[in-house]
Scaffold this active site. Structure first.
Site, PDB file in Angstrom:
ATOM      1  CD  GLU A   1      -3.095  -0.443   0.083  1.00  0.00           C
ATOM      2  OE1 GLU A   1      -3.136  -0.127  -1.122  1.00  0.00           O
ATOM      3  OE2 GLU A   1      -3.674  -1.440   0.555  1.00  0.00           O
TER       4      GLU A   1
ATOM      5  CG  ASP B   1       0.575   2.911  -6.392  1.00  0.00           C
ATOM      6  OD1 ASP B   1       0.808   3.720  -5.470  1.00  0.00           O
ATOM      7  OD2 ASP B   1      -0.533   2.826  -6.966  1.00  0.00           O
TER       8      ASP B   1
ATOM      9  N   GLY C   1     -15.849   5.148  -2.454  1.00  0.00           N
ATOM     10  CA  GLY C   1     -15.128   5.509  -1.227  1.00  0.00           C
ATOM     11  C   GLY C   1     -14.842   4.324  -0.320  1.00  0.00           C
TER      12      GLY C   1
ATOM     13  CB  SER D   1     -10.229   0.803  -7.216  1.00  0.00           C
ATOM     14  OG  SER D   1      -9.199   1.692  -7.290  1.00  0.00           O
ATOM     15  CB  SER D   2     -15.946   2.915  -7.424  1.00  0.00           C
ATOM     16  OG  SER D   2     -15.647   4.069  -6.684  1.00  0.00           O
ATOM     17  CB  SER D   3     -12.135   6.474  -9.060  1.00  0.00           C
ATOM     18  OG  SER D   3     -11.277   5.962  -8.092  1.00  0.00           O
TER      19      SER D   3
ATOM     20  CD  GLU E   1      -8.051   8.646  -9.814  1.00  0.00           C
ATOM     21  OE1 GLU E   1      -8.377   7.707 -10.564  1.00  0.00           O
ATOM     22  OE2 GLU E   1      -8.158   8.606  -8.582  1.00  0.00           O
TER      23      GLU E   1
ATOM     24  CG  ASP F   1      -6.221   1.952  -7.383  1.00  0.00           C
ATOM     25  OD1 ASP F   1      -5.566   1.116  -6.732  1.00  0.00           O
ATOM     26  OD2 ASP F   1      -6.620   3.019  -6.910  1.00  0.00           O
TER      27      ASP F   1
ATOM     28  CE1 TYR G   1      -2.887   7.443  -2.743  1.00  0.00           C
ATOM     29  CE2 TYR G   1      -2.087   9.209  -4.155  1.00  0.00           C
ATOM     30  CZ  TYR G   1      -2.234   7.863  -3.884  1.00  0.00           C
ATOM     31  OH  TYR G   1      -1.713   6.934  -4.750  1.00  0.00           O
TER      32      TYR G   1
END
Ligand code: GLA
Length: 383
Positions: free
Chosen positions: A24, A27, A112, A116-118, A150, A162, A212
């Protein structure tokens, strides 16, 4: 789109969410990640609409339609629209083959929740348009373009995990991605009798985007500092714990903690892959707990609700590993849990969580699936 119910698509795209076993916040530090796509997805129904440059994109969840003129694509003040517009902007920069289209989006991914829906939305659209208009772009290229979309339209300086996982995963496997070379290998998952249970805290603290980007900046600050002594260093991937230890006394303690976490997490990913290959599931699980501890205490991107769920699992010997997944500050924990205890555990932990926070937990098991897929619809009424 006058009547959504009459919509007859040419193409159906299935765009999955992802989980991450371990790795996590590595990347964007040129490190390693171990995600996979899951059997929760966004479905996009697409067709060409014979216009040169007018596109209609409807989301069922929000009940909203966005109409875009391809000759005039720019950022919107509405967040979900920027995922679409960002992708279109990227595609238009490399091809003139995209023309008017209609698209209906139906999401089965909670927003949210750290799955990773985005990325599923961006990649599903990019993949679908690649298919519909024969753009001949490779999946890896699509992943990079969606990441850049993004960055430029949504404003999250995310890494590549993602998008790559959503597009390129393989059923029954985890995907070990080297985020420096952007090369991957698949790691066979033999988890039985354990299964993958996600517990969604149903909180999404609004720190997520700003913190982030701050973490990214802190890592860069760390690299800049380390380079003064070790000029060969390009990213935290090049730094060993030993090197970091030599610099600790002169380093800002917060920056030191962040760097230490990233270096340790990269090591944990490689150890986790080894544990999976050797069938050492308990060692694999222990590394997940180690990852959570680092995210909680050194990288500081967890939150009390996530910590509560991970802590709750620690005394259960039928759970071998648990941690938060995704960017943090809310969303889901992943739990590697013995299949015989799932129902009982979900009841117990949901109760405890509700007592503590007054919030309903959502729980669901997931399985690793293939990345984005599509099928053409022929003379068939699909709604
Ligand atoms: C978000 C980002 C990813 C990755 C994770 C944290 O999901 O989109 O690129 O950085 O957070 O690992």
């Amino acid at each position: 789109m006058k009547n959504i119910l009459d919509f007859q698509p040419e193409l159906l795209v299935s765009s999955p969410g992802r989980i991450n076993f371990i790795g996590e916040h590595t990347d964007y530090n040129d490190g390693f990640v171990l995600p996979t796509a899951i059997d929760r997805k966004i479905v996009l129904k697409l067709r060409k609409n014979q216009s040169q440059h007018i596109c209609n994109i409807h989301t069922i969840e929000l009940g909203k339609t966005l109409t875009v003129d391809l000759t005039n694509v720019s950022k919107s003040s509405v967040e979900w629209e920027n995922y679409i517009l960002g992708v279109l902007n990227q595609l238009l920069a490399v091809t003139q083959k995209v023309q008017g289209f209609d698209c209906i989006i139906e999401s089965f991914l909670p927003v949210g929740s750290g799955i990773s829906s985005s990325a599923a939305l961006e990649c599903g659209l990019a993949y679908g348009l690649n298919e519909l208009f024969d753009l001949e772009l490779k999946k890896k290229q699509l992943a990079l373009m969606c990441r850049d979309a993004e960055h430029s339209y949504v404003g999250t300086k995310c890494g590549i995990m993602d998008q790559y996982a959503s597009l390129i995963s393989k059923k029954g496997n985890a995907l070990l991605l080297d985020c420096r070379s952007i090369e991957h290998e698949y790691v066979r998952l033999e988890l039985l009798p354990y299964k993958i249970l996600l517990l969604n805290t149903n909180v999404s603290h609004n720190l997520a985007t700003s913190e982030y980007n701050t973490r990214r900046a802190e890592c860069k600050q760390g690299v800049d500092f380390i380079r003064q002594t070790f000029p060969e260093v390009d990213s935290l991937r090049d730094v060993s714990l030993n090197m970091l230890e030599q610099l600790e006394k002169d380093m800002d303690p917060t920056i030191h903690k962040r760097c230490q976490y990233v270096i340790e997490e990269n090591n944990r990913v490689l150890n986790a892959v080894k544990a999976l290959e050797d069938g050492l599931l308990k060692s694999f699980g222990a590394l997940l707990y180690g990852s959570h501890d680092g995210l909680q205490n050194k990288y500081e991107v967890s939150c009390p609700e996530l910590d509560f769920l991970v802590d709750y699992s620690r005394s259960k010997d039928f759970i071998i590993g648990s941690r938060m997944i995704g960017g943090g500050f809310g969303g889901c924990t992943i739990n590697i849990i013995h299949q015989d205890f799932i129902d009982k555990y979900v009841l117990e932990v949901s109760d405890a969580y509700k007592n503590k926070y007054g919030i309903d937990l959502s729980a669901f098991t997931v399985v690793p699936v293939d990345g984005t897929t599509h099928k053409y619809v022929e003379n068939e009424r699909a709604v």
